[in-house]
Design an enzyme around this catalytic site. Structure first.
Site, PDB file in Angstrom:
ATOM      1  N   HIS A   1       0.834  -1.203   0.000  1.00 34.15           N
ATOM      2  CA  HIS A   1       0.000   0.000   0.000  1.00 34.15           C
ATOM      3  C   HIS A   1       0.869   1.253   0.000  1.00 34.15           C
ATOM      4  CE1 HIS A   1       0.751   0.985   4.273  1.00 34.15           C
ATOM      5  NE2 HIS A   1       0.706  -0.330   4.499  1.00 34.15           N
TER       6      HIS A   1
ATOM      7  N   CYS B   1       2.801  -5.022   6.752  1.00 35.65           N
ATOM      8  CA  CYS B   1       2.528  -4.679   5.357  1.00 35.65           C
ATOM      9  C   CYS B   1       3.750  -4.017   4.710  1.00 35.65           C
ATOM     10  CB  CYS B   1       1.326  -3.755   5.271  1.00 35.65           C
ATOM     11  SG  CYS B   1      -0.218  -4.544   5.775  1.00 35.65           S
TER      12      CYS B   1
END
Length: 202
Positions: free
Chosen positions: A162, A178
């Site tokens: 992301h 992440c």
């Protein structure tokens, strides 16, 4: 349509500029991004913050796993590669999960989102009870401008590739597992890869 190296990079830069038109400058590069005070983010950039050029998007020679079109994340060197033809890859600088939250393996991009909403998983909310159940998409959202959702065998891994406005975190282990790219880089990667793309995290 065939595309040379210059046009290949120009396509991504143009797409990023169009996607961020009308957004504050902090949404693009992270410079001045101390306004992003969403849950799970850092307090602000170091004084006199400058992005190390090594983490800027560039085409590089590539020897490693994956056929053209594969995303390869090298956690030790803090780079994400989109494998190209002819022994090359488009390389992006990234930030990764801190100790105890890192992940490796193979997955598939099962879903893509533009300015995604963020739903902190229950485990994270137990550690940080002040987190909201949901945060709407926007420049203060920790998922940034785009997100690629990684699944294994049809099951959500809860790991994402992301964006972030916190560009000073490139090259660092700071997230809850992440992989984060600068917003203009995740916009570029997002528009290059379809759902079903293979992802290798090593």
């Amino acid at each position: 349509m065939s595309m040379d190296r210059r046009n290949f990079l120009s396509l991504g830069l143009s797409a990023a500029a169009c996607s961020l038109a009308g957004m504050p400058a902090a949404a693009m590069t992270g410079v001045g991004a101390s306004a992003q005070q969403g849950p799970g983010t850092l307090a602000g950039p170091p004084q006199d913050f400058v992005i190390d050029p090594i983490y800027m998007r560039q085409i590089v020679p590539y020897e490693g796993p994956g056929r053209p079109g594969t995303i390869v994340v090298r956690t030790k060197t803090r780079f994400v590669y989109l494998v190209l033809q002819n022994g090359e890859a488009l390389r992006y600088g990234c930030g990764i999960g801190r100790d105890g939250f890192s992940w490796s393996g193979e997955a598939t991009v099962a879903r893509k989102a533009v300015w995604p909403a963020w739903y902190p998983p229950p485990e994270m909310r137990k550690r940080q009870p002040e987190l909201p159940v949901m945060m709407a998409g926007g420049i203060k959202n920790p998922l940034g401008a785009r997100a690629l959702y990684l699944y294994q065998n049809g099951v959500d891994t809860l790991y994402r590739i992301h964006g972030t406005t916190e560009a000073w975190t490139m090259g660092q282990a700071v997230s809850s597992g992440c992989v984060r790219l600068m917003n203009d880089d995740i916009i570029d990667l997002h528009q290059r890869v379809p759902t079903g793309t293979r992802v290798i995290v090593i």
